[in-house]
Design a protein around this motif. Structure first.
Motif, PDB file in Angstrom:
ATOM      1  N   GLU A 138      75.383  12.297   4.160  1.00 35.36           N
ATOM      2  CA  GLU A 138      73.954  11.986   4.045  1.00 35.36           C
ATOM      3  C   GLU A 138      73.354  12.610   2.782  1.00 35.36           C
ATOM      4  N   ALA A 139      73.787  13.820   2.440  1.00 34.02           N
ATOM      5  CA  ALA A 139      73.242  14.502   1.258  1.00 34.02           C
ATOM      6  C   ALA A 139      73.702  13.853  -0.041  1.00 34.02           C
ATOM      7  N   LEU A 140      74.945  13.341  -0.064  1.00 35.95           N
ATOM      8  CA  LEU A 140      75.495  12.782  -1.305  1.00 35.95           C
ATOM      9  C   LEU A 140      75.361  11.273  -1.398  1.00 35.95           C
ATOM     10  N   GLY A 141      75.375  10.602  -0.280  1.00 37.44           N
ATOM     11  CA  GLY A 141      75.425   9.142  -0.276  1.00 37.44           C
ATOM     12  C   GLY A 141      76.871   8.709  -0.059  1.00 37.44           C
ATOM     13  N   ASP A 142      77.027   7.504   0.479  1.00 44.59           N
ATOM     14  CA  ASP A 142      78.364   7.035   0.847  1.00 44.59           C
ATOM     15  C   ASP A 142      79.309   6.931  -0.348  1.00 44.59           C
ATOM     16  N   ARG A 143      78.835   6.345  -1.453  1.00 40.23           N
ATOM     17  CA  ARG A 143      79.715   6.143  -2.619  1.00 40.23           C
ATOM     18  C   ARG A 143      80.190   7.455  -3.211  1.00 40.23           C
ATOM     19  N   LEU A 144      79.293   8.418  -3.345  1.00 43.10           N
ATOM     20  CA  LEU A 144      79.658   9.697  -3.956  1.00 43.10           C
ATOM     21  C   LEU A 144      80.459  10.569  -2.989  1.00 43.10           C
ATOM     22  N   TYR A 145      80.159  10.468  -1.702  1.00 41.99           N
ATOM     23  CA  TYR A 145      80.933  11.248  -0.732  1.00 41.99           C
ATOM     24  C   TYR A 145      82.391  10.791  -0.717  1.00 41.99           C
ATOM     25  N   ALA A 146      82.618   9.506  -0.926  1.00 44.44           N
ATOM     26  CA  ALA A 146      83.994   8.986  -0.938  1.00 44.44           C
ATOM     27  C   ALA A 146      84.836   9.645  -2.038  1.00 44.44           C
ATOM     28  N   LEU A 147      84.205  10.091  -3.115  1.00 45.64           N
ATOM     29  CA  LEU A 147      84.952  10.743  -4.206  1.00 45.64           C
ATOM     30  C   LEU A 147      85.488  12.116  -3.795  1.00 45.64           C
TER      31      LEU A 147
END
Length: 178
Positions: A138-147
């Protein structure tokens, strides 16, 4: 220490003994070579061994007359051990390999980004990346969390494209904004 004649280089004490031992050993070897050359091939063997000994002696004398050159300076690409930026250079190297392929990103870049992200999330938001994945997502967003997802398996296909540099830049920007 005294200087060697003609070279201007200091010799350690006792070097004359080693030099004398070398000359005695070289003389014995030359005599043995001459004798074996005579026994094996007669006069032609004697001439061949004599020429070989003379050439080797001339090469030794020529080597003693060559100027002494200092060691070359270290290559500019190598960082000395006392370099204060060696950890930065290591991180830069790991991050740069991430642009090669997906497996390179997973082996080199993703662990470094995951450590930085985990530290930043814990410091700024109190979120543990490994224990609280939904809050981190939630803090990073789905796309960035995937990294930086620690549970994501490593890529095995070498032909798979690496993560675009723009995505990594977005992650860094998001971490700065936290």
């Amino acid at each position: 220490m005294r200087a060697v004649r003609g070279r201007g280089v200091a010799r350690p004490p006792g070097a004359a003994r080693y030099e004398a031992a070398f000359l005695v050993a070289a003389g014995c070897l030359a005599i043995a070579s001459l004798a074996s050359g005579w026994m094996v091939a007669g006069a032609e063997g004697l001439v061949g061994v004599t020429v070989t000994v003379c050439v080797l002696t001339l090469l030794r004398l020529a080597r003693d007359r060559l100027p002494v050159f200092p060691h070359p300076p270290p290559r500019p690409g190598l960082a000395p051990r006392h370099d204060p930026y060696s950890r930065y250079r290591g991180l830069y190297n790991r991050l740069s390999w991430g642009q090669v392929s997906a497996p390179h990103f997973d082996r080199n870049t993703r662990p470094a980004l995951t450590r930085v992200t985990a530290a930043r999330l814990l410091e700024r938001r109190g979120i543990d990346l490994e224990r609280e994945p939904p809050a981190a997502r939630e803090a990073l967003g789905d796309r960035l969390y995937a990294l930086v997802d620690p549970a994501r398996p490593d890529a095995t296909d070498r032909a798979a494209d690496a993560v675009p540099l723009g995505e990594v830049a977005r992650l860094v920007q998001r971490l700065e904004d936290l």
